[in-house]
Design a protein around this motif. Structure first.
Motif, PDB file in Angstrom:
ATOM      1  N   ALA A 160      -4.217 -29.478  -6.720  1.00 31.12           N
ATOM      2  CA  ALA A 160      -4.902 -28.573  -5.802  1.00 31.12           C
ATOM      3  C   ALA A 160      -3.936 -27.478  -5.385  1.00 31.12           C
ATOM      4  N   ASP A 161      -4.480 -26.425  -4.779  1.00 35.84           N
ATOM      5  CA  ASP A 161      -3.631 -25.398  -4.188  1.00 35.84           C
ATOM      6  C   ASP A 161      -3.020 -25.947  -2.898  1.00 35.84           C
ATOM      7  N   ILE A 162      -1.699 -25.858  -2.805  1.00 37.05           N
ATOM      8  CA  ILE A 162      -0.982 -26.323  -1.622  1.00 37.05           C
ATOM      9  C   ILE A 162      -0.419 -25.097  -0.901  1.00 37.05           C
ATOM     10  N   PRO A 163      -1.026 -24.704   0.218  1.00 38.99           N
ATOM     11  CA  PRO A 163      -0.565 -23.500   0.940  1.00 38.99           C
ATOM     12  C   PRO A 163       0.491 -23.873   1.984  1.00 38.99           C
ATOM     13  N   TYR A 164       1.727 -23.442   1.749  1.00 40.09           N
ATOM     14  CA  TYR A 164       2.799 -23.748   2.699  1.00 40.09           C
ATOM     15  C   TYR A 164       2.734 -22.827   3.918  1.00 40.09           C
ATOM     16  N   THR A 165       2.991 -23.391   5.076  1.00 40.34           N
ATOM     17  CA  THR A 165       3.314 -22.636   6.277  1.00 40.34           C
ATOM     18  C   THR A 165       4.731 -23.030   6.678  1.00 40.34           C
ATOM     19  N   ILE A 166       5.648 -22.072   6.647  1.00 39.44           N
ATOM     20  CA  ILE A 166       7.028 -22.350   7.025  1.00 39.44           C
ATOM     21  C   ILE A 166       7.078 -22.401   8.545  1.00 39.44           C
ATOM     22  N   VAL A 167       7.322 -23.566   9.111  1.00 35.34           N
ATOM     23  CA  VAL A 167       7.276 -23.716  10.567  1.00 35.34           C
ATOM     24  C   VAL A 167       8.657 -23.542  11.202  1.00 35.34           C
ATOM     25  N   ASP A 168       9.720 -23.561  10.418  1.00 35.26           N
ATOM     26  CA  ASP A 168      11.063 -23.288  10.944  1.00 35.26           C
ATOM     27  C   ASP A 168      11.728 -22.268  10.028  1.00 35.26           C
ATOM     28  N   LYS A 169      11.337 -21.013  10.198  1.00 36.46           N
ATOM     29  CA  LYS A 169      11.869 -19.951   9.341  1.00 36.46           C
ATOM     30  C   LYS A 169      13.329 -19.648   9.629  1.00 36.46           C
ATOM     31  N   SER A 170      13.843 -20.096  10.774  1.00 26.83           N
ATOM     32  CA  SER A 170      15.244 -19.853  11.101  1.00 26.83           C
ATOM     33  C   SER A 170      16.176 -20.877  10.468  1.00 26.83           C
ATOM     34  N   ASN A 171      15.612 -21.961   9.928  1.00 30.79           N
ATOM     35  CA  ASN A 171      16.465 -22.979   9.317  1.00 30.79           C
ATOM     36  C   ASN A 171      17.121 -22.408   8.067  1.00 30.79           C
ATOM     37  N   PRO A 172      18.443 -22.572   7.907  1.00 28.65           N
ATOM     38  CA  PRO A 172      19.118 -21.953   6.763  1.00 28.65           C
ATOM     39  C   PRO A 172      18.648 -22.473   5.409  1.00 28.65           C
ATOM     40  N   ILE A 173      18.116 -23.677   5.352  1.00 33.28           N
ATOM     41  CA  ILE A 173      17.593 -24.186   4.079  1.00 33.28           C
ATOM     42  C   ILE A 173      16.429 -23.329   3.599  1.00 33.28           C
ATOM     43  N   MET A 174      15.677 -22.750   4.544  1.00 33.07           N
ATOM     44  CA  MET A 174      14.453 -22.036   4.208  1.00 33.07           C
ATOM     45  C   MET A 174      14.657 -20.533   4.070  1.00 33.07           C
ATOM     46  N   GLN A 175      15.897 -20.052   4.088  1.00 32.44           N
ATOM     47  CA  GLN A 175      16.111 -18.608   3.971  1.00 32.44           C
ATOM     48  C   GLN A 175      15.535 -18.110   2.649  1.00 32.44           C
ATOM     49  N   GLY A 176      14.786 -17.013   2.733  1.00 35.99           N
ATOM     50  CA  GLY A 176      14.141 -16.451   1.552  1.00 35.99           C
ATOM     51  C   GLY A 176      12.797 -17.067   1.227  1.00 35.99           C
ATOM     52  N   MET A 177      12.399 -18.120   1.938  1.00 39.68           N
ATOM     53  CA  MET A 177      11.115 -18.768   1.686  1.00 39.68           C
ATOM     54  C   MET A 177       9.994 -18.031   2.412  1.00 39.68           C
ATOM     55  N   THR A 178       8.868 -17.882   1.733  1.00 42.34           N
ATOM     56  CA  THR A 178       7.682 -17.292   2.333  1.00 42.34           C
ATOM     57  C   THR A 178       6.555 -18.324   2.348  1.00 42.34           C
ATOM     58  N   ASP A 179       5.469 -17.985   3.010  1.00 41.31           N
ATOM     59  CA  ASP A 179       4.319 -18.892   3.069  1.00 41.31           C
ATOM     60  C   ASP A 179       3.551 -18.844   1.747  1.00 41.31           C
ATOM     61  N   LEU A 180       4.182 -19.336   0.696  1.00 42.02           N
ATOM     62  CA  LEU A 180       3.580 -19.270  -0.628  1.00 42.02           C
ATOM     63  C   LEU A 180       2.593 -20.416  -0.838  1.00 42.02           C
ATOM     64  N   THR A 181       1.777 -20.288  -1.879  1.00 41.65           N
ATOM     65  CA  THR A 181       0.847 -21.332  -2.297  1.00 41.65           C
ATOM     66  C   THR A 181       1.168 -21.719  -3.734  1.00 41.65           C
ATOM     67  N   ILE A 182       1.294 -23.024  -3.971  1.00 43.76           N
ATOM     68  CA  ILE A 182       1.534 -23.519  -5.325  1.00 43.76           C
ATOM     69  C   ILE A 182       0.456 -24.542  -5.678  1.00 43.76           C
ATOM     70  N   LYS A 183       0.212 -24.693  -6.974  1.00 47.07           N
ATOM     71  CA  LYS A 183      -0.699 -25.741  -7.428  1.00 47.07           C
ATOM     72  C   LYS A 183       0.127 -27.007  -7.627  1.00 47.07           C
ATOM     73  N   ASP A 184      -0.206 -28.075  -6.910  1.00 48.10           N
ATOM     74  CA  ASP A 184       0.580 -29.288  -6.972  1.00 48.10           C
ATOM     75  C   ASP A 184      -0.224 -30.415  -6.330  1.00 48.10           C
ATOM     76  N   GLU A 185       0.454 -31.298  -5.646  1.00 48.04           N
ATOM     77  CA  GLU A 185      -0.181 -32.428  -4.966  1.00 48.04           C
ATOM     78  C   GLU A 185       0.458 -32.570  -3.592  1.00 48.04           C
ATOM     79  N   ALA A 186      -0.346 -32.782  -2.568  1.00 46.02           N
ATOM     80  CA  ALA A 186       0.163 -32.989  -1.211  1.00 46.02           C
ATOM     81  C   ALA A 186      -0.133 -34.420  -0.780  1.00 46.02           C
ATOM     82  N   PHE A 187       0.678 -34.909   0.154  1.00 44.68           N
ATOM     83  CA  PHE A 187       0.500 -36.254   0.691  1.00 44.68           C
ATOM     84  C   PHE A 187       0.161 -36.185   2.177  1.00 44.68           C
TER      85      PHE A 187
END
Length: 288
Positions: A160-187
């Motif tokens: 399915a389409d998995i739409p990410y919402t980055i809830v901690d955009k200040s975390n250094p692990i997530m630098q450069g990450m956007t609220d992208l959508t990928i086809k995958d599986e969510a739990f």
């Protein structure tokens, strides 16, 4: 599909992996044997815990991950070992981080569990990808990675389409990450650690697949970090990305950089140690 720059490293890294396997079996390379070209002798030590291929083509390709990411991590300055079996205590002796991509890794023998717990107690890091955190006792596995799901329960969306919402955009692990959508599986329907609780980095809205049922529309964590201390041990870290059902998503540039930063973070290294690594130029050839 493997990129050309990965293929160009295959021979050199294959040599390095062969030497690593011999070492794990108690054999050593001949004295003075040359190091694989491009390998960083001072890099963080990473063990890839993979498994046998499952599911359809392009899905859950654990052996391909071992092959591909041994090269990716070596090219980014790590010293890499790995296998299709649970690592022994001896294999983990000098390991900073275990990167786990193997279905239902929550199933462990007493010996495997003891080796993993000893590794975590000395401060070793875990990176859990996709369905690693599935097993018979999610409450126990959640103490290692912050959250887990029970094998046999319907707690997944399938493709399915998995739409990410980055809830901690200040975390250094997530630098450069956007609220992208990928086809995958969510739990969803997870068992969570409570004291301490995991730190959520990104969530997704559960899509309305047949398996989701009444969970359609729920907001469920999909990416997180977990800092904890097992009784009698040192502080340890885990980083979790619950996708990876579709193997091609490992090549997404945003996700790949996120994983490299998550691995470095779990190993208590500078957050960009792997992302920013540049191999030194080869030594100049002496005139003939």
């Amino acid at each position: 599909m493997t990129s050309p720059w990965l293929r160009s490293l295959s021979l050199a890294v294959g040599t390095m992996l062969c030497m690593s396997v011999l070492s794990a079996q108690g054999q050593t390379s001949p004295p003075g044997a040359p190091r694989a070209p491009g390998q960083n002798p001072d890099g963080m030590h990473i063990y890839i815990r993979a498994g046998l291929k499952s599911h359809l083509a392009g899905q859950h390709d654990y052996p391909q991950f071992l092959a591909d990411w041994s090269k990716v991590l070596t090219a980014h300055g790590a010293v890499v070992d790995g296998s299709l079996h649970a690592p022994t205590a001896a294999e983990l002796e000098h390991t900073d981080v275990i990167v786990m991509y193997k279905g239902d890794a929550g199933y462990m023998t007493d010996t495997e569990k003891a080796a993993l717990e000893a590794f975590v107690k000395r401060g070793g890091g875990i990176v859990s990808l996709h369905d690693v955190l599935c097993g018979p006792d999610p409450a126990y596995f959640a103490t290692l990675v912050g959250g887990a799901k029970k094998h046999g329960e319907v707690n997944y969306t399938l493709d399915a389409d998995i739409p990410y919402t980055i809830v901690d955009k200040s975390n250094p692990i997530m630098q450069g990450m956007t609220d992208l959508t990928i086809k995958d599986e969510a739990f969803y329907n997870m068992t969570w650690a409570r004291d301490p609780a995991p730190h959520i980095l990104a969530t997704a809205i559960i899509p309305g697949t047949p398996s989701a049922g009444a969970h359609k529309g729920e907001v469920a964590p999909q990416i997180w970090t977990y800092e904890h201390t097992l009784p009698g041990g040192e502080p340890a870290r885990a980083f979790v990305w619950m996708q990876g059902h579709i193997y091609a998503n490992f090549a997404n540039p945003q996700l790949q950089d996120m994983l490299l930063r998550g691995i470095a973070w779990a190993g208590k290294k500078p957050i960009n140690e792997l992302v920013d690594y540049k191999a030194p130029p080869p030594p100049a050839r002496k005139p003939q």
